[in-house]
Design a protein around this motif. Structure first.
Motif, PDB file in Angstrom:
ATOM      1  N   LYS A 145       1.272  -7.866 -13.490  1.00  0.00           N
ATOM      2  CA  LYS A 145       2.581  -7.451 -12.660  1.00  0.00           C
ATOM      3  C   LYS A 145       2.985  -5.597 -13.382  1.00  0.00           C
ATOM      4  O   LYS A 145       3.262  -4.934 -12.788  1.00  0.00           O
ATOM      5  CB  LYS A 145       3.436  -8.304 -12.171  1.00  0.00           C
ATOM      6  CG  LYS A 145       2.944  -8.702 -10.908  1.00  0.00           C
ATOM      7  CD  LYS A 145       3.834  -9.370  -9.760  1.00  0.00           C
ATOM      8  CE  LYS A 145       3.198 -10.641  -9.053  1.00  0.00           C
ATOM      9  NZ  LYS A 145       4.737 -11.340  -8.618  1.00  0.00           N
ATOM     10  N   LEU A 146       3.022  -6.035 -14.597  1.00  0.00           N
ATOM     11  CA  LEU A 146       3.477  -4.949 -15.378  1.00  0.00           C
ATOM     12  C   LEU A 146       1.977  -3.799 -15.679  1.00  0.00           C
ATOM     13  O   LEU A 146       1.774  -2.551 -15.625  1.00  0.00           O
ATOM     14  CB  LEU A 146       3.380  -5.589 -17.447  1.00  0.00           C
ATOM     15  CG  LEU A 146       4.893  -6.160 -16.998  1.00  0.00           C
ATOM     16  CD1 LEU A 146       4.977  -6.504 -18.167  1.00  0.00           C
ATOM     17  CD2 LEU A 146       6.288  -4.644 -16.724  1.00  0.00           C
ATOM     18  N   PHE A 153      14.658  -9.947 -16.788  1.00  0.00           N
ATOM     19  CA  PHE A 153      14.644  -9.869 -15.884  1.00  0.00           C
ATOM     20  C   PHE A 153      16.495 -10.018 -14.915  1.00  0.00           C
ATOM     21  O   PHE A 153      16.935 -10.336 -16.194  1.00  0.00           O
ATOM     22  CB  PHE A 153      14.416 -11.061 -14.946  1.00  0.00           C
ATOM     23  CG  PHE A 153      12.940 -11.456 -14.253  1.00  0.00           C
ATOM     24  CD1 PHE A 153      12.426 -10.283 -13.819  1.00  0.00           C
ATOM     25  CD2 PHE A 153      12.250 -12.132 -15.043  1.00  0.00           C
ATOM     26  CE1 PHE A 153      11.018 -10.019 -13.262  1.00  0.00           C
ATOM     27  CE2 PHE A 153      10.466 -12.161 -14.657  1.00  0.00           C
ATOM     28  CZ  PHE A 153      10.005 -11.294 -13.837  1.00  0.00           C
ATOM     29  N   THR A 184      11.017  -4.044 -18.913  1.00  0.00           N
ATOM     30  CA  THR A 184      12.506  -3.402 -20.195  1.00  0.00           C
ATOM     31  C   THR A 184      12.477  -1.962 -20.880  1.00  0.00           C
ATOM     32  O   THR A 184      13.111  -2.108 -21.362  1.00  0.00           O
ATOM     33  CB  THR A 184      12.837  -4.482 -20.041  1.00  0.00           C
ATOM     34  OG1 THR A 184      12.997  -5.010 -18.867  1.00  0.00           O
ATOM     35  CG2 THR A 184      14.533  -4.454 -20.246  1.00  0.00           C
ATOM     36  N   LYS A 233       2.152  -2.308 -12.226  1.00  0.00           N
ATOM     37  CA  LYS A 233       3.251  -1.375 -11.854  1.00  0.00           C
ATOM     38  C   LYS A 233       4.270  -2.377 -10.716  1.00  0.00           C
ATOM     39  O   LYS A 233       4.874  -1.159  -9.783  1.00  0.00           O
ATOM     40  CB  LYS A 233       3.880   0.073 -12.548  1.00  0.00           C
ATOM     41  CG  LYS A 233       5.404   0.668 -12.281  1.00  0.00           C
ATOM     42  CD  LYS A 233       4.999   1.679 -13.039  1.00  0.00           C
ATOM     43  CE  LYS A 233       6.169   2.342 -13.632  1.00  0.00           C
ATOM     44  NZ  LYS A 233       6.962   3.821 -14.075  1.00  0.00           N
ATOM     45  N   GLU A 234       4.148  -3.542 -10.356  1.00  0.00           N
ATOM     46  CA  GLU A 234       4.928  -4.268  -9.585  1.00  0.00           C
ATOM     47  C   GLU A 234       5.865  -4.370 -10.174  1.00  0.00           C
ATOM     48  O   GLU A 234       6.603  -4.513  -9.989  1.00  0.00           O
ATOM     49  CB  GLU A 234       3.890  -5.878  -9.295  1.00  0.00           C
ATOM     50  CG  GLU A 234       4.356  -6.268  -8.258  1.00  0.00           C
ATOM     51  CD  GLU A 234       4.415  -5.634  -6.679  1.00  0.00           C
ATOM     52  OE1 GLU A 234       5.251  -6.189  -6.209  1.00  0.00           O
ATOM     53  OE2 GLU A 234       3.717  -5.091  -6.417  1.00  0.00           O
ATOM     54  N   TYR A 235       6.305  -4.591 -11.767  1.00  0.00           N
ATOM     55  CA  TYR A 235       7.519  -4.726 -12.652  1.00  0.00           C
ATOM     56  C   TYR A 235       7.079  -3.923 -13.538  1.00  0.00           C
ATOM     57  O   TYR A 235       6.125  -2.902 -13.913  1.00  0.00           O
ATOM     58  CB  TYR A 235       7.209  -6.090 -13.561  1.00  0.00           C
ATOM     59  CG  TYR A 235       7.487  -7.020 -12.077  1.00  0.00           C
ATOM     60  CD1 TYR A 235       8.205  -7.223 -10.856  1.00  0.00           C
ATOM     61  CD2 TYR A 235       7.228  -8.212 -12.987  1.00  0.00           C
ATOM     62  CE1 TYR A 235       7.884  -8.471 -10.423  1.00  0.00           C
ATOM     63  CE2 TYR A 235       7.343  -9.837 -12.506  1.00  0.00           C
ATOM     64  CZ  TYR A 235       7.503  -9.897 -11.043  1.00  0.00           C
ATOM     65  OH  TYR A 235       8.273 -10.821 -10.538  1.00  0.00           O
ATOM     66  N   SER A 291       3.907 -12.233 -14.864  1.00  0.00           N
ATOM     67  CA  SER A 291       4.196 -10.589 -15.231  1.00  0.00           C
ATOM     68  C   SER A 291       4.253  -9.513 -15.789  1.00  0.00           C
ATOM     69  O   SER A 291       4.109  -8.738 -15.248  1.00  0.00           O
ATOM     70  CB  SER A 291       5.411 -11.837 -16.159  1.00  0.00           C
ATOM     71  OG  SER A 291       6.381 -12.059 -14.981  1.00  0.00           O
ATOM     72  N   LEU A 314       9.824  -7.485 -21.172  1.00  0.00           N
ATOM     73  CA  LEU A 314      10.325  -7.801 -19.514  1.00  0.00           C
ATOM     74  C   LEU A 314      11.536  -8.581 -19.264  1.00  0.00           C
ATOM     75  O   LEU A 314      11.574 -10.010 -20.060  1.00  0.00           O
ATOM     76  CB  LEU A 314       9.208  -8.376 -18.440  1.00  0.00           C
ATOM     77  CG  LEU A 314       9.727  -7.861 -16.847  1.00  0.00           C
ATOM     78  CD1 LEU A 314       9.953  -6.906 -16.752  1.00  0.00           C
ATOM     79  CD2 LEU A 314       8.028  -8.824 -16.370  1.00  0.00           C
TER      80      LEU A 314
END
Length: 199
Positions: A46-47, A11, A55, A50-52, A43, A9
């Motif tokens: 949140k992955l 940003f 990559t 699926k809030e984030y 983080s 991930l």
């Protein structure tokens, strides 16, 4: 149950939160995600819901391929996941009973189902005597327990807890951990992020 395969991930601006993480969590496990503040624990959680969006890499949660999940199906994923944050985020104008039952109302449960399930959850988190108190009348530990009960309302197969004891004193932290262990023994997979390695 939960799989991350070579997940990264990054940003905007190039800040790397997670780099090439691979992990598998089996059904019914209780897993601690330990690291200092800013190490990527939140983080990673949140992955999972699926809030984030990762990559790079593949993510699977409760037999759902999160990586390729379209936006309109995210609510289906989140029905399988209970989420407890460090700040309980309770509705200030609703009492304990109403904060828990709200999650069931949103899902369209029948009134009698809402009442029965909410009563069961109040028993589980030992808050029957505080059922009609508002968040401002509850201690930090009680607010966290309300948050846990609300997260369990839809019978999730996975419970994600992001620093649920972060604002609590040691005695209250032990109470919350005991509750989470009880939930885990009943069959729910629990992932708890914490910066406190003593836990």
């Amino acid at each position: 149950m939960i799989k991350l395969d070579n997940v990264s991930l990054v940003f905007q601006g190039g800040s790397v939160a997670i780099s090439n993480a691979s992990v598998a969590v089996n059904e019914g496990e209780f897993v601690y995600l330990v690291g200092h503040s800013g190490s990527g624990k939140t983080s990673l959680l949140k992955l999972l819901y699926k809030e984030y969006v990762a990559t790079h890499g593949e993510i699977e949660v409760a037999n759902i391929d999160v990586s390729s999940l379209p936006k309109w199906k995210i609510p289906l994923l989140r029905r399988k996941i209970g989420i407890v944050t460090q700040e309980p985020q309770l509705l200030e104008n609703r009492n304990t009973y109403e904060n828990i039952s709200f999650a069931l109302e949103v899902m369209g449960s029948l009134p009698e189902e809402i009442d029965a399930k909410t009563s069961t959850l109040l028993d589980l988190v030992e808050l029957n005597e505080s059922a009609y108190k508002y968040p401002g009348q509850l201690s930090g530990g009680e607010q966290t327990r309300v948050s846990i009960a609300r997260a369990l309302a839809n019978n999730p197969s996975v419970l994600l807890c992001d620093e649920p004891t972060g604002n609590l004193d040691p005695d209250l932290s032990i109470q919350i951990l005991s509750l989470l262990e009880k939930i885990n023994r009943a069959g729910t997979t629990v992932i708890m992020a914490t910066h406190d390695s003593s836990i």
